[in-house]
Design a protein around this motif. Structure first.
Motif, PDB file in Angstrom:
ATOM      1  N   ARG A  35       0.812  -1.214   0.000  1.00  0.00           N
ATOM      2  CA  ARG A  35       0.000   0.000   0.000  1.00  0.00           C
ATOM      3  C   ARG A  35       0.853   1.275   0.000  1.00  0.00           C
ATOM      4  O   ARG A  35       0.360   2.343  -0.314  1.00  0.00           O
ATOM      5  CB  ARG A  35      -0.921   0.003   1.218  1.00  0.00           C
ATOM      6  N   SER A  36       2.140   1.153   0.345  1.00  0.00           N
ATOM      7  CA  SER A  36       3.003   2.329   0.412  1.00  0.00           C
ATOM      8  C   SER A  36       3.840   2.538  -0.830  1.00  0.00           C
ATOM      9  O   SER A  36       4.349   3.643  -1.045  1.00  0.00           O
ATOM     10  CB  SER A  36       3.937   2.215   1.629  1.00  0.00           C
ATOM     11  N   SER A  37       4.000   1.512  -1.633  1.00  0.00           N
ATOM     12  CA  SER A  37       4.864   1.619  -2.803  1.00  0.00           C
ATOM     13  C   SER A  37       4.414   2.712  -3.777  1.00  0.00           C
ATOM     14  O   SER A  37       5.242   3.503  -4.249  1.00  0.00           O
ATOM     15  CB  SER A  37       4.941   0.266  -3.512  1.00  0.00           C
ATOM     16  N   PRO A  38       3.111   2.838  -4.110  1.00  0.00           N
ATOM     17  CA  PRO A  38       2.716   3.933  -5.017  1.00  0.00           C
ATOM     18  C   PRO A  38       2.997   5.313  -4.439  1.00  0.00           C
ATOM     19  O   PRO A  38       3.346   6.235  -5.189  1.00  0.00           O
ATOM     20  CB  PRO A  38       1.211   3.703  -5.215  1.00  0.00           C
ATOM     21  N   PHE A  39       2.852   5.452  -3.143  1.00  0.00           N
ATOM     22  CA  PHE A  39       3.130   6.747  -2.514  1.00  0.00           C
ATOM     23  C   PHE A  39       4.609   7.102  -2.616  1.00  0.00           C
ATOM     24  O   PHE A  39       4.964   8.248  -2.917  1.00  0.00           O
ATOM     25  CB  PHE A  39       2.689   6.696  -1.044  1.00  0.00           C
ATOM     26  N   TYR A  40       5.481   6.138  -2.391  1.00  0.00           N
ATOM     27  CA  TYR A  40       6.923   6.374  -2.495  1.00  0.00           C
ATOM     28  C   TYR A  40       7.312   6.742  -3.927  1.00  0.00           C
ATOM     29  O   TYR A  40       8.107   7.663  -4.155  1.00  0.00           O
ATOM     30  CB  TYR A  40       7.697   5.133  -2.049  1.00  0.00           C
ATOM     31  N   LEU A  41       6.738   6.029  -4.899  1.00  0.00           N
ATOM     32  CA  LEU A  41       7.044   6.339  -6.289  1.00  0.00           C
ATOM     33  C   LEU A  41       6.492   7.696  -6.695  1.00  0.00           C
ATOM     34  O   LEU A  41       7.073   8.395  -7.535  1.00  0.00           O
ATOM     35  CB  LEU A  41       6.492   5.241  -7.207  1.00  0.00           C
ATOM     36  N   GLY A  42       5.365   8.093  -6.112  1.00  0.00           N
ATOM     37  CA  GLY A  42       4.820   9.424  -6.369  1.00  0.00           C
ATOM     38  C   GLY A  42       5.739  10.523  -5.855  1.00  0.00           C
ATOM     39  O   GLY A  42       5.859  11.589  -6.476  1.00  0.00           O
ATOM     40  N   ILE A  43       6.385  10.272  -4.726  1.00  0.00           N
ATOM     41  CA  ILE A  43       7.354  11.240  -4.206  1.00  0.00           C
ATOM     42  C   ILE A  43       8.512  11.414  -5.175  1.00  0.00           C
ATOM     43  O   ILE A  43       8.944  12.535  -5.465  1.00  0.00           O
ATOM     44  CB  ILE A  43       7.854  10.784  -2.819  1.00  0.00           C
ATOM     45  N   LEU A  44       9.007  10.300  -5.704  1.00  0.00           N
ATOM     46  CA  LEU A  44      10.110  10.378  -6.664  1.00  0.00           C
ATOM     47  C   LEU A  44       9.688  11.087  -7.941  1.00  0.00           C
ATOM     48  O   LEU A  44      10.482  11.814  -8.555  1.00  0.00           O
ATOM     49  CB  LEU A  44      10.624   8.975  -6.985  1.00  0.00           C
ATOM     50  N   PHE A  45       8.437  10.901  -8.356  1.00  0.00           N
ATOM     51  CA  PHE A  45       7.960  11.590  -9.548  1.00  0.00           C
ATOM     52  C   PHE A  45       7.880  13.099  -9.318  1.00  0.00           C
ATOM     53  O   PHE A  45       8.199  13.892 -10.209  1.00  0.00           O
ATOM     54  CB  PHE A  45       6.583  11.056  -9.942  1.00  0.00           C
ATOM     55  N   ALA A  46       7.457  13.495  -8.123  1.00  0.00           N
ATOM     56  CA  ALA A  46       7.402  14.925  -7.813  1.00  0.00           C
ATOM     57  C   ALA A  46       8.796  15.547  -7.809  1.00  0.00           C
ATOM     58  O   ALA A  46       8.980  16.702  -8.223  1.00  0.00           O
ATOM     59  CB  ALA A  46       6.723  15.146  -6.461  1.00  0.00           C
ATOM     60  N   VAL A  47       9.780  14.769  -7.364  1.00  0.00           N
ATOM     61  CA  VAL A  47      11.153  15.280  -7.340  1.00  0.00           C
ATOM     62  C   VAL A  47      11.662  15.528  -8.750  1.00  0.00           C
ATOM     63  O   VAL A  47      12.439  16.458  -8.989  1.00  0.00           O
ATOM     64  CB  VAL A  47      12.068  14.283  -6.591  1.00  0.00           C
ATOM     65  N   THR A  48      11.205  14.724  -9.733  1.00  0.00           N
ATOM     66  CA  THR A  48      11.648  14.922 -11.110  1.00  0.00           C
ATOM     67  C   THR A  48      11.206  16.263 -11.671  1.00  0.00           C
ATOM     68  O   THR A  48      11.797  16.768 -12.633  1.00  0.00           O
ATOM     69  CB  THR A  48      11.093  13.799 -12.011  1.00  0.00           C
ATOM     70  N   VAL A  49      10.162  16.859 -11.100  1.00  0.00           N
ATOM     71  CA  VAL A  49       9.722  18.188 -11.532  1.00  0.00           C
ATOM     72  C   VAL A  49      10.420  19.275 -10.726  1.00  0.00           C
ATOM     73  O   VAL A  49      10.814  20.309 -11.266  1.00  0.00           O
ATOM     74  CB  VAL A  49       8.188  18.303 -11.397  1.00  0.00           C
ATOM     75  N   ILE A  50      10.609  19.038  -9.438  1.00  0.00           N
ATOM     76  CA  ILE A  50      11.210  20.051  -8.577  1.00  0.00           C
ATOM     77  C   ILE A  50      12.693  20.218  -8.876  1.00  0.00           C
ATOM     78  O   ILE A  50      13.220  21.341  -8.843  1.00  0.00           O
ATOM     79  CB  ILE A  50      10.992  19.678  -7.098  1.00  0.00           C
ATOM     80  N   GLY A  51      13.386  19.125  -9.192  1.00  0.00           N
ATOM     81  CA  GLY A  51      14.838  19.186  -9.407  1.00  0.00           C
ATOM     82  C   GLY A  51      15.259  20.156 -10.489  1.00  0.00           C
ATOM     83  O   GLY A  51      16.075  21.061 -10.240  1.00  0.00           O
ATOM     84  N   PRO A  52      14.738  20.043 -11.736  1.00  0.00           N
ATOM     85  CA  PRO A  52      15.126  21.023 -12.753  1.00  0.00           C
ATOM     86  C   PRO A  52      14.737  22.451 -12.392  1.00  0.00           C
ATOM     87  O   PRO A  52      15.451  23.397 -12.746  1.00  0.00           O
ATOM     88  CB  PRO A  52      14.375  20.542 -13.999  1.00  0.00           C
TER      89      PRO A  52
END
Length: 399
Positions: free
Chosen positions: A187-204
């Motif tokens: 149940r936590s795996s999608p949430f963790y992957l969503g965090i990484l996806f958000a970082v892909t926008v914040i980083g640049p």
């Protein structure tokens, strides 16, 4: 005595035996890598002005990190289940940090930046870096030859740095996502992957923002402190301290790579949280359960994998859903790559703005793409709101 030592070791490695801490480290690593990507695209016009690169050279430079990534991704997918994934991510990040340090190297070997006393008009798209009003054609050609030779010498260094950056970033996404998917709760795996996806926008976006700040300082910091120095950052001959951001990003990338050396190959599920809801078994374990007693046949050699790869590739392309998703991602990447690389240059040339201002605009556009679900649904219901926001951005550029 052995049992006591094992218990102490487990307690000392308890932090690195937690999937949440791995997600935190992986988010920081992705942020550092994408910070480099955004900073490079934000400072590409300054590098062009400093070394006389053309748009073709700068476009190749911005995309050259994908060369190493594309070549090695097949081999990474083959060795993914056979290697220590966190350690490979850490070693790859160290290689990437070496590449970023290498990108900043031309500033220290290229000598001091010298500009002429001629200040050209920014609206005619001429910078006046190697021009003068009262020079002969021979002198003008000598100046151009000197600039081209300088750029020709340092350009391979930039390409090599980008190549190492791409090679070092190969294990980050496939190994990190598979590691989280294998050992996180279902149940936590999608949430963790969503965090990484958000970082892909914040980083640049952070990369563009950092370039906006650092490019306000002159490229030769020791010269700018001189009282006789009168060049302003809105002058077309201005070259900002592009190298400083690469040193900061490379240091951050090196620091975020160190924790991966201490993560275990497999996270034990002895904790209370994971014990209540065990993680879903991986695909490899399911295959082992289906075919017991065939452990020796499961290990496929690299040559056999390469021989079967064309057949697997053709079979994958026959899946229409997968093919449409890939084509959509390619079209999106083409649009975003061109926009991120040359939009800042367009703002500088077309609207006579500084590199710092154009990078602020690019950063604001990237951060505005982080929308909540409610806002996304309202945008679909009211497209005029999105049009007004784009119009406001254009008015800010024109103003």
């Amino acid at each position: 005595m052995t049992a006591i030592e094992t218990t102490r070791r487990r307690r000392s490695m308890g932090l690195f035996n937690n999937i949440k801490f791995f997600v935190l480290c992986h988010g920081m690593l992705q942020l550092a890598q994408l910070l480099v990507s955004g900073y490079l695209k934000g400072s590409i016009t300054t590098i062009d002005r400093r070394y006389g690169f053309s748009s073709q050279m700068s476009g190749l430079l911005a995309a050259f990190n994908e060369v190493g990534n594309t070549v090695l991704i097949v081999f990474v997918s083959f060795f993914g289940s056979r290697v220590h994934r966190p350690r490979c991510i850490g070693i790859g990040a160290m290689i990437a940090s070496m590449g970023v340090f290498l990108i900043a190297l031309p500033h220290f070997i290229g000598g001091e930046y010298k500009y002429t006393g001629f200040n050209s008009n920014t609206k005619d798209n001429s910078s006046g870096l190697c021009q003068s009003q009262n020079i002969s054609p021979e002198e003008e050609s000598n100046q151009k030859c000197y600039t081209n030779m300088n750029g020709t010498v340092v350009y391979p260094i930039f390409l090599l740095g980008q190549l190492l950056l791409g090679i070092g970033g190969v294990p980050t996404q496939p190994f990190g996502i598979s590691y989280i998917d294998d050992y996180a709760e279902k149940r936590s795996s999608p949430f963790y992957l969503g965090i990484l996806f958000a970082v892909t926008v914040i980083g640049p976006a952070f990369g563009y923002l950092m370039s906006s700040v650092l490019l306000r300082f002159f490229v030769d910091v020791e010269i700018s402190s001189d009282k006789k120095f009168s060049l302003k950052n809105d002058d077309p001959r201005w070259v900002g301290a592009w190298w400083l951001g690469f040193l900061i990003a490379a240091t951050l990338l090196l620091l975020t790579s160190l924790p991966y050396l201490f993560f275990p190959k497999k996270i034990s599920r002895g904790g209370d949280e994971i014990e209540e809801t065990p993680a879903e078994p991986s695909t490899e374990k399911i295959m082992e359960d289906k075919k017991p007693g065939t452990d020796t046949k499961e290990e496929v050699s690299l040559t056999e994998f390469l021989k079967s790869f064309p057949k697997i590739f053709r079979r994958t392309l026959r899946n229409p859903i997968y093919l449409l998703v890939v084509l959509a991602q390619v079209n999106l990447a083409v649009m975003v790559a061109g926009l991120a690389t040359f939009m800042g240059k367009l703002i500088e040339k077309q609207f006579a703005q500084t590199a710092s201002f154009s990078n602020i605009m690019m950063s604001s556009r990237l951060t505005s793409s982080l929308k909540s679900p409610e806002r996304s649904r309202s945008s679909w219901k009211s497209p005029s709101a999105e049009q007004l926001r784009i119009l406001a951005d254009l008015l800010c550029i024109a103003g």
